[in-house]
Design a protein around this motif. Structure first.
Motif, short mmCIF file in Angstrom:
data_model
loop_
_atom_site.label_atom_id
_atom_site.label_comp_id
_atom_site.label_asym_id
_atom_site.label_seq_id
_atom_site.Cartn_x
_atom_site.Cartn_y
_atom_site.Cartn_z
N LEU A 300 0.84 -1.19 0.00
CA LEU A 300 0.00 0.00 0.00
C LEU A 300 0.88 1.24 0.00
O LEU A 300 2.04 1.20 0.39
CB LEU A 300 -0.93 -0.02 1.22
N SER A 301 0.32 2.35 -0.44
CA SER A 301 1.15 3.53 -0.69
C SER A 301 1.34 4.44 0.52
O SER A 301 2.21 5.30 0.51
CB SER A 301 0.54 4.36 -1.84
N SER A 302 0.56 4.25 1.58
CA SER A 302 0.69 5.14 2.73
C SER A 302 0.26 4.44 4.01
O SER A 302 -0.48 3.44 3.97
CB SER A 302 -0.17 6.40 2.53
N PHE A 303 0.72 4.98 5.15
CA PHE A 303 0.31 4.45 6.44
C PHE A 303 -1.21 4.55 6.60
O PHE A 303 -1.84 3.69 7.24
CB PHE A 303 1.00 5.22 7.57
N GLU A 308 -6.54 2.20 7.38
CA GLU A 308 -7.92 2.06 6.92
C GLU A 308 -8.30 0.59 6.72
O GLU A 308 -9.43 0.19 7.00
CB GLU A 308 -8.10 2.82 5.59
N LYS A 309 -7.34 -0.21 6.25
CA LYS A 309 -7.62 -1.62 5.99
C LYS A 309 -7.40 -2.50 7.22
O LYS A 309 -7.53 -3.73 7.16
CB LYS A 309 -6.75 -2.11 4.82
N GLY A 310 -7.00 -1.86 8.35
CA GLY A 310 -6.94 -2.59 9.61
C GLY A 310 -5.67 -3.38 9.87
O GLY A 310 -5.66 -4.23 10.76
N TYR A 311 -4.57 -3.09 9.12
CA TYR A 311 -3.34 -3.84 9.35
C TYR A 311 -2.64 -3.39 10.63
O TYR A 311 -2.05 -4.19 11.34
CB TYR A 311 -2.40 -3.69 8.15
N PHE A 312 -2.68 -2.12 10.91
CA PHE A 312 -2.12 -1.58 12.15
C PHE A 312 -2.67 -0.19 12.39
O PHE A 312 -3.36 0.38 11.53
CB PHE A 312 -0.59 -1.57 12.15
N GLN A 313 -2.36 0.35 13.55
CA GLN A 313 -2.83 1.69 13.91
C GLN A 313 -1.65 2.64 14.01
O GLN A 313 -0.62 2.32 14.61
CB GLN A 313 -3.56 1.64 15.26
#
Length: 451
Positions: A300-303, A308-313
């Motif tokens: 993905l291109s940004s944090f 948004e996709k729930g990988y991390f906060q």
């Protein structure tokens, strides 16, 4: 401008700021206690100086040898070794005539300023930029161990969740590796089970041997197509940006760490892959290069997208000016604490940490190779902490050596003789030269053999 030149300019600018302020830490209390200061120098003026001007009773100047700086305080046995002056009767305005508590404050002034300066810089940084970091406990699928040799040394595997080091919970994912370097044991979670692993005593040496992969812990990156180069062998098979690869040759995959070994297994072949495109499962035929690549850029291109996709906060902490004061203080204390832990490792031969001791080249290498003010000031603050710690070591010829003898005098009521202090100063000088040669010799050795 070349990166080496940029690093060099930053190094000398930082060093000059730190030296001048350190010496002001001695100069100001000396003046307050009406002690004569004969010289105030940035760098050493062995035989001659680049610039000098006498104002009042003090000569201010810039030396040519950039190994530090000094203030020459009348009546003090220091690096000048002015035996003729010390042989005369003490004068009221001399250092040796002042009460022990005043002499102690004068000697502690330099390291105090260095630590306060670091705290002030940290206060400014957190006030101006705040703190942005990936919350370690939000990594829902654990970490990615990008260098198996280092992971194996710690008993860490991709997918593990690092909970704490030495019982201290890790909040910022980027702090995992630094904490492992200084720690004794780590606690991790694997498949829902909590596991405690001892950190090998020689882990620093193992890390040094793999320094190109020193940042061996990362967040797991999904295999989402971000860009398809025109010259990619799979440019025209139907792939689209945003596709998520979910299977290769029938093997389910989600993350790049899962994709890499599968591609390696089928390199040079054409295999079936399945992509998820907005919920639709689309089968395609893809060519895998001889190097085991699909020929696309993934991730993905940004944090913000990861969040948004729930990988991390991603946590963003902003501070008011008043809030930044304790935050800057805590960062200064932690930096000093971590450095002391590192020094303990260096003095334990079993760790191999002594091999990482560096001199001027190592310090200069800490600065970024492009001009970046936040990075410059953060590095300057760190070096200021180093100078504070190194100067307070109880080695004659350093501030800490003078403090040690002053404390002895204050406790026992007996002042060491000038002759003893003279010999101690000479001994300390040779110790410092030996340390200087060792540190810079390490730099030279690495430059020759680790190219």
């Amino acid at each position: 401008m070349s990166p080496i030149l940029i690093k060099t300019i930053q190094f000398f600018l930082s060093l000059s700021i730190l030296i001048v302020l350190h010496e002001l830490g001695h100069f100001i209390p000396a003046k307050l206690f009406k002690t004569r200061v004969e010289k105030f120098y940035l760098f050493f003026d062995v035989k001659f100086s680049l610039f000098k001007k006498k104002i009042g009773e003090t000569e201010y100047g810039i030396g040519w040898l950039p190994l530090g700086g000094y203030v020459k305080i009348s009546g003090m046995i220091d690096e000048s070794m002015d035996k003729e002056a010390m042989a005369q009767e003490p004068k009221a305005w001399e250092f040796r005539s002042k009460p022990a508590w005043q002499r102690l404050i004068i000697m502690l002034g330099g390291v105090t300023v260095n630590f306060i300066l670091a705290v002030i810089i940290f206060i400014g940084l957190v006030f101006a930029y705040g703190d942005t970091y990936i919350a370690n406990d939000s990594l829902k699928d654990g970490i990615w161990v990008t260098e198996p040799v280092l992971g194996d040394a710690l008993g860490l595997k991709t997918g593990d969740k690092v909970i704490s080091v030495d019982g201290k919970r890790i909040e910022d994912m980027n702090n995992i590796v630094p904490e492992l370097v200084y720690g004794e044991y780590l606690t991790l979670e694997r498949d829902g089970q909590e596991i405690k692993e001892k950190i090998p005593v020689d882990f620093i040496e193992t890390l040094s041997a793999n320094k190109d992969n020193a940042r061996f812990i990362s967040y797991r990156v999904p295999f989402v197509i971000r860009q398809i180069p025109q010259d990619s062998p799979n440019a025209n098979i139907g792939l689209k940006e945003g596709d998520a690869v979910i299977a290769i040759a029938g093997t389910p995959v989600t993350f790049q760490d899962q994709v890499i070994p599968v591609l390696e297994r089928y390199k040079g072949q054409t295999v079936s892959i399945t992509v998820d495109r907005k919920g639709d499962k689309i089968p395609l035929q893809a060519k895998i290069s001889e190097e085991g690549k699909l020929g696309v850029f993934a991730g993905l291109s940004s944090f913000e997208e990861y969040e948004e996709k729930g990988y991390f906060q991603v946590k963003q902490l902003d501070y008011t000016f008043l809030e930044s004061i304790p935050a800057g203080w805590n960062r200064g204390v932690k930096t000093l604490s971590d450095y002391i832990k590192g020094m303990k490792k260096i003095f334990n031969p079993d760790t191999g940490a002594y091999k990482e001791v560096g001199g001027f080249a190592a310090i200069g290498g800490m600065f970024p190779d492009t001009w970046n003010w936040p990075a410059f000031w953060a590095t300057t603050a760190f070096i200021s902490i180093i100078l504070a710690f190194m100067n307070i070591l109880p080695i004659p010829a350093l501030d800490g050596g003078h403090v040690m003898f002053l404390l002895y005098e204050m406790v026992t009521g007996r002042k060491p003789s000038d002759k003893f202090l003279e010999y101690a100063q000479i001994t300390g000088f040779f110790i410092l030269i030996a340390l200087l040669l060792f540190a810079n010799g390490n730099d030279f050795y690495k430059w020759i053999f680790n190219k």
